[in-house]
Scaffold this active site. Sequence first.
Site, PDB file in Angstrom:
ATOM      1  N   HIS A 124      46.032  45.458  33.577  1.00  0.00           N
ATOM      2  CA  HIS A 124      45.620  45.516  34.990  1.00  0.00           C
ATOM      3  C   HIS A 124      44.514  44.487  35.209  1.00  0.00           C
ATOM      4  CE1 HIS A 124      44.224  47.019  38.851  1.00  0.00           C
ATOM      5  NE2 HIS A 124      45.249  47.844  38.898  1.00  0.00           N
ATOM      6  N   ARG A 175      41.670  45.815  46.934  1.00  0.00           N
ATOM      7  CA  ARG A 175      42.193  44.518  47.379  1.00  0.00           C
ATOM      8  C   ARG A 175      43.178  44.690  48.519  1.00  0.00           C
ATOM      9  NH1 ARG A 175      44.980  42.773  42.688  1.00  0.00           N
ATOM     10  NH2 ARG A 175      44.396  44.687  41.593  1.00  0.00           N
TER      11      ARG A 175
END
Length: 506
Positions: free
Chosen positions: A270, A293
């Site tokens: 990740h 995000r």
Amino acid sequence: MNWVLFSVIVMAPMLAAEPTVVVVGGGLAGLSASLEIITEGGRVILIEGENNTGGNSAKASSGINGAGTDTQEKLGIHDSPELLVKDTLSAGDGENDKVLVKILAEKSVEAVQFLRNVGVDLTDINLCGGHSVPRTHWIPSPKEGRPIPAGFEIMKRLRTRLNELQEKNPESFRLMTQTKMVGIIREDGKVVGVEVLSAEGEQSKVTGDSVILATGGFSADRSHDSLLSEFGKQTLGFPSTNGAFAKGDGVKIARALGAKLIGMERIQIHPTAFVDPKEPAAGTKFLAAEALRGKGALLINSEGKRFGNELGRRDYTTNRILEHAKPIGEEFQGGSAERNAAIMLMNEATIDAFGRPAFNFYAIVKKFFKKYENSQELAKALNVDYSVIKATLDDYQEIFEGKKEDPFGKKAFPVSAISPNEPIYAAIVVPAIHYTMGGLKIDQHARVIDEQGKPIEGLYAAGEVTGGVHGSNRLGGNSLLECVVFGRVAGRSGLKVATDAARSEL
């Protein structure tokens, strides 16, 4: 009778209930399977190695995908199972099992509703990296008070429902915590139970008419027989976001029984795990949710420049960090302990969109974020020329407003750009081992397949213990979806075997 064991057998009283499905693992796949079985009239013995149910599912933060839900329709989002299939196959580079992906997508609306039916509020939707449209359903953040993490709330609600069913019928559900599976019992070619070890060191048999493995992945497996060492040596230098229990025991034990493994080398790193300023070198990191995000957070490197599409695929964003973001020195927020690192930036608007209580947990409780009154303060702390930071933010503002194309191919621009003159919140993030795409091969009925391509009678699996759904790279939100969809599939399949066995004994 054939035994697959990793320790000396010390027999204790036999545990059995008829008709019974033995479920191993108390994460989302295991609880989804259990609820499906009990709702349809079956009985469950749930084996959980930790003190309580939850597993890594309880740590999930971005939500669950649904393609074509009523919530999407109300928000004007046009989606379909076909588009989810397309995005999942694209993210997985076509290495996915297409039959399983089709099931995943076609049952996604049903999976979201399954969680709503136990009281989970999934009326907010987020855009995660690699998705064509917003489809990751999560819990709306309250304006004030404590945050409600998606994974934790889902697990709490499912456990509450199971407890309610147990109160109505005590024989329907038995939970054995701090109990580790150490073997699978097969009799006359059929799996009929598991060998377990209690916290006190007592070994015993738990028998039933079928077994469902929902034991999770191997992202924290650094043992002497480590699956990470065998299949992913290149990942061993990364920290992990997983709990220490993610050691792949289910994969190892089923493999010893003859189960086929697929995609084991596909280990997801990740791109964004928080670096704790108090312990920058810690091997276990707290995940910086993709939803950050998805609500507009930007990523820059220590030179003050953007280096990629913040909403790109996870493997893409990870590679961009490794290639274009150098380690950060300890003079800036404690540094990144010599790991390649990015800096996540947010403003008040993106924080509000993400949810103030959830952000405050990251910023105030965990102290991952630090506030700067403006970009000039940030530039000074980073020891870069102010003009570089200003140019980065001004450039993104023009891209956000549609005045120019993003050089990194970003097409979706959530919530807000960040002005150089407003307060900015910054956190250091690094790539970390997060998920293992490979595991046991299953078919459309969640039956575990052996090395000869045949189902192992009586043995089923669901969730991260399996491989095939995600291919080379998993999309955010597909993990919880896989757990619900195939946990329920496994539950129905296992119950059918149990029911047939009970009838044959009459």
